[in-house]
Design a protein around this motif. Structure first.
Motif, mmCIF file in Angstrom:
data_model
loop_
_atom_site.group_PDB
_atom_site.id
_atom_site.type_symbol
_atom_site.label_atom_id
_atom_site.label_comp_id
_atom_site.label_asym_id
_atom_site.label_seq_id
_atom_site.Cartn_x
_atom_site.Cartn_y
_atom_site.Cartn_z
ATOM 1 N N ILE A 40 1.159 70.098 78.176
ATOM 2 C CA ILE A 40 -0.293 69.864 78.073
ATOM 3 C C ILE A 40 -0.645 68.560 78.782
ATOM 4 O O ILE A 40 -1.580 68.488 79.584
ATOM 5 C CB ILE A 40 -0.753 69.836 76.593
ATOM 6 N N LYS A 41 0.137 67.505 78.515
ATOM 7 C CA LYS A 41 -0.143 66.183 79.118
ATOM 8 C C LYS A 41 0.071 66.238 80.630
ATOM 9 O O LYS A 41 -0.697 65.659 81.395
ATOM 10 C CB LYS A 41 0.751 65.114 78.485
ATOM 11 N N ARG A 42 1.120 66.916 81.040
ATOM 12 C CA ARG A 42 1.418 67.014 82.482
ATOM 13 C C ARG A 42 0.268 67.724 83.214
ATOM 14 O O ARG A 42 -0.215 67.255 84.241
ATOM 15 C CB ARG A 42 2.728 67.811 82.662
ATOM 16 N N PHE A 43 -0.197 68.823 82.644
ATOM 17 C CA PHE A 43 -1.287 69.566 83.308
ATOM 18 C C PHE A 43 -2.611 68.802 83.206
ATOM 19 O O PHE A 43 -3.428 68.851 84.115
ATOM 20 C CB PHE A 43 -1.437 70.970 82.709
ATOM 21 N N GLU A 44 -2.793 68.100 82.107
ATOM 22 C CA GLU A 44 -4.032 67.335 81.947
ATOM 23 C C GLU A 44 -4.118 66.263 83.039
ATOM 24 O O GLU A 44 -5.172 66.029 83.628
ATOM 25 C CB GLU A 44 -4.065 66.694 80.553
ATOM 26 N N LYS A 45 -2.981 65.644 83.307
ATOM 27 C CA LYS A 45 -2.941 64.604 84.338
ATOM 28 C C LYS A 45 -3.275 65.215 85.710
ATOM 29 O O LYS A 45 -4.004 64.648 86.511
ATOM 30 C CB LYS A 45 -1.522 64.012 84.360
ATOM 31 N N PHE A 49 -8.154 68.084 82.853
ATOM 32 C CA PHE A 49 -8.562 68.689 81.583
ATOM 33 C C PHE A 49 -7.368 69.466 81.037
ATOM 34 O O PHE A 49 -6.453 69.819 81.789
ATOM 35 C CB PHE A 49 -9.784 69.622 81.748
ATOM 36 N N ALA A 50 -7.414 69.704 79.728
ATOM 37 C CA ALA A 50 -6.292 70.410 79.096
ATOM 38 C C ALA A 50 -6.790 71.735 78.558
ATOM 39 O O ALA A 50 -7.719 71.766 77.741
ATOM 40 C CB ALA A 50 -5.739 69.575 77.951
ATOM 41 N N ALA A 51 -6.208 72.820 79.026
ATOM 42 C CA ALA A 51 -6.566 74.140 78.485
ATOM 43 C C ALA A 51 -5.406 75.085 78.703
ATOM 44 O O ALA A 51 -4.561 74.894 79.586
ATOM 45 C CB ALA A 51 -7.816 74.684 79.163
ATOM 46 N N ASP A 65 -7.948 78.495 84.446
ATOM 47 C CA ASP A 65 -9.134 79.285 84.132
ATOM 48 C C ASP A 65 -8.850 80.769 84.396
ATOM 49 O O ASP A 65 -8.666 81.186 85.537
ATOM 50 C CB ASP A 65 -10.372 78.858 84.940
ATOM 51 N N THR A 66 -8.889 81.528 83.323
ATOM 52 C CA THR A 66 -8.461 82.925 83.421
ATOM 53 C C THR A 66 -9.250 83.739 84.459
ATOM 54 O O THR A 66 -8.663 84.569 85.146
ATOM 55 C CB THR A 66 -8.555 83.604 82.044
ATOM 56 N N SER A 67 -10.551 83.459 84.578
ATOM 57 C CA SER A 67 -11.328 84.238 85.562
ATOM 58 C C SER A 67 -10.871 83.896 86.974
ATOM 59 O O SER A 67 -10.752 84.777 87.833
ATOM 60 C CB SER A 67 -12.824 83.946 85.414
ATOM 61 N N LEU A 68 -10.604 82.602 87.206
ATOM 62 C CA LEU A 68 -10.150 82.184 88.544
ATOM 63 C C LEU A 68 -8.707 82.609 88.787
ATOM 64 O O LEU A 68 -8.336 82.950 89.913
ATOM 65 C CB LEU A 68 -10.295 80.665 88.696
ATOM 66 N N ASN A 360 -16.004 73.015 86.217
ATOM 67 C CA ASN A 360 -15.397 71.700 85.991
ATOM 68 C C ASN A 360 -14.474 71.789 84.776
ATOM 69 O O ASN A 360 -14.778 71.259 83.716
ATOM 70 C CB ASN A 360 -16.517 70.675 85.767
ATOM 71 N N GLY A 361 -13.359 72.511 84.932
ATOM 72 C CA GLY A 361 -12.438 72.678 83.804
ATOM 73 C C GLY A 361 -13.079 73.503 82.716
ATOM 74 O O GLY A 361 -13.550 74.609 82.955
#
Ligand code: GSH
Length: 368
Positions: A40-45, A49-51, A65-68, A360-361
């Protein structure tokens, strides 16, 4: 990494289920990785944003983003395309994708967090994923104090509390009854072929309604056709029935589209007024971020009214569908508009879709 894709997420995550079902249907070569706190932290960086979920390609590129994600994977892997040849059916599918993503939040939050019997499996998977090497009491503490507390707060913001609950439950049952009737006659939302709307619906249906104990027993087991649909779509199993003919929308989808019209269209109208008021009050300019949630609004639900916060991300989703509609030629657009009006539905470009926004995330920015 041998697989082409790595899917970071959890079994119990709505949006991870959306992508997993899609990957299964496409038959793509992927492995699953429970998303840890470190991930989570790695992707947030990386993304700011974290998702959940995140897809990592063999080359180390990450998609969010699932749609993208689905859009990009459709571009890379055209076989078993989700695109429908009929523009009317595609437009309906796009709108249902927006609607199911949006209402999925409310239904998922209520059916998971208002019923304590669901919690042990969340606690276990959440703890084992976030902190795989920690002792159990630390795993439990982190899930209780961080993950679960966050979700319970989200449930309150989405209105799944107090006197709204009986109305919400009646509404969920009505929606599921309509889906049960539809899937007794059709394999997918738009007939014999899956489309984007099915993956939006499966996110909600699989991770929450099917895996969580309370909704599985109370909502899914009594509806065998919906249950079979969930199993079929999540596993990626392909059906052999032919697609619908051009221009045909299943009769059993019409009551669902009526719900879309009588509830979601007014909700979008209220959300638009709210966001416009916010922009004027705060003096927001192009490029500024709009918060994910704004003030409380009220909209019609069955014979009552429901209150919850504005969810601004939905504008981006809807504008995306409208953009796709604008790529159709004038005659196709006219035919679709006529079909919508003949069925007392607001034509897609007339649905309130807020100010122009960019992705935007988990939130949106005002477009230039
Ligand atoms: N629009 C995003 C939504 C992703 C999303 O909300 N995922 C949930 C897990 S199912 C999450 O990460 N929530 C974190 C949060 O709300 O802060 C998508 O389609 O991927």
């Amino acid at each position: 990494m041998d697989a082409d894709y790595k899917l970071y997420g959890w079994q119990i995550s709505l949006f991870t289920g959306k992508v997993r079902a899609y990957l299964n249907y496409k038959g793509l070569n992927y492995v699953q990785k429970p998303m840890s706190l470190f991930d989570i932290k790695r992707f947030e960086k990386k993304h700011n944003f974290a998702a959940m979920p995140v897809i990592e390609t063999k080359q180390g590129q990450t998609l969010t983003d699932t749609s993208l994600i689905i859009e990009e994977l459709e571009r890379r892997h055209p076989k078993h395309s989700l695109s429908l040849d009929c523009p009317l059916q595609q437009t309906v599918s796009n709108l249902l994708e927006v609607w199911f993503d949006e209402i999925g939040h409310v239904i998922a939050l209520h059916t998971r967090w208002n019923f304590p019997e669901n919690y042990p499996s969340f606690r276990k998977e959440g703890g084992d994923s976030l902190l795989p090497y920690a002792p159990r009491f630390i795993k439990n503490l982190v899930v209780d104090k961080v993950a679960a507390a966050r979700m319970r707060a989200a449930m309150v913001r989405m209105g799944a509390v107090g006197e709204q609950i009986p109305l919400l439950e009646r509404w969920i049952n009505q929606l599921l009854d309509l889906l049960e009737a539809h899937f007794s006659a059709h394999d997918y939302l738009l007939g014999g072929q899956p489309s984007v709307a099915d993956y939006s619906l499966i996110g909600l249906c699989y991770a929450h309604l099917y895996l969580d104990r309370w909704p599985r027993r109370e909502l899914i087991d009594p509806r065998p056709n919906l249950k079979a649909y969930i199993e079929r779509v999540h596993s990626g199993q392909k059906q052999v029935n032919p697609p619908l003919s051009q221009g045909q929308i299943p009769n059993t989808l019409l009551p669902l589209l009526n719900m879309f019209q009588s509830e979601f269209v007014p909700l979008l109208e209220s959300m638009q007024q709210s966001v416009q008021g916010y922009i004027a009050k705060e003096g927001k300019q192009a490029g500024d971020t709009i918060p994910r949630l704004l003030e409380e609004i009220t909209f019609p639900m069955l014979d009552g009214h429901y209150k919850r916060l504005v969810f601004t991300y939905t504008f981006w989703m809807l504008q995306r569908s409208q953009k796709q509609f604008r790529t159709l030629d004038a005659i196709a657009q006219q035919h679709i508009n006529e079909w919508f009006m003949a069925h007392k539905l607001t034509p897609i470009l007339e649905i309130s879709s807020g100010p122009a926004v960019t992705h935007n995330g988990l939130t949106v920015k005002l477009a230039g």
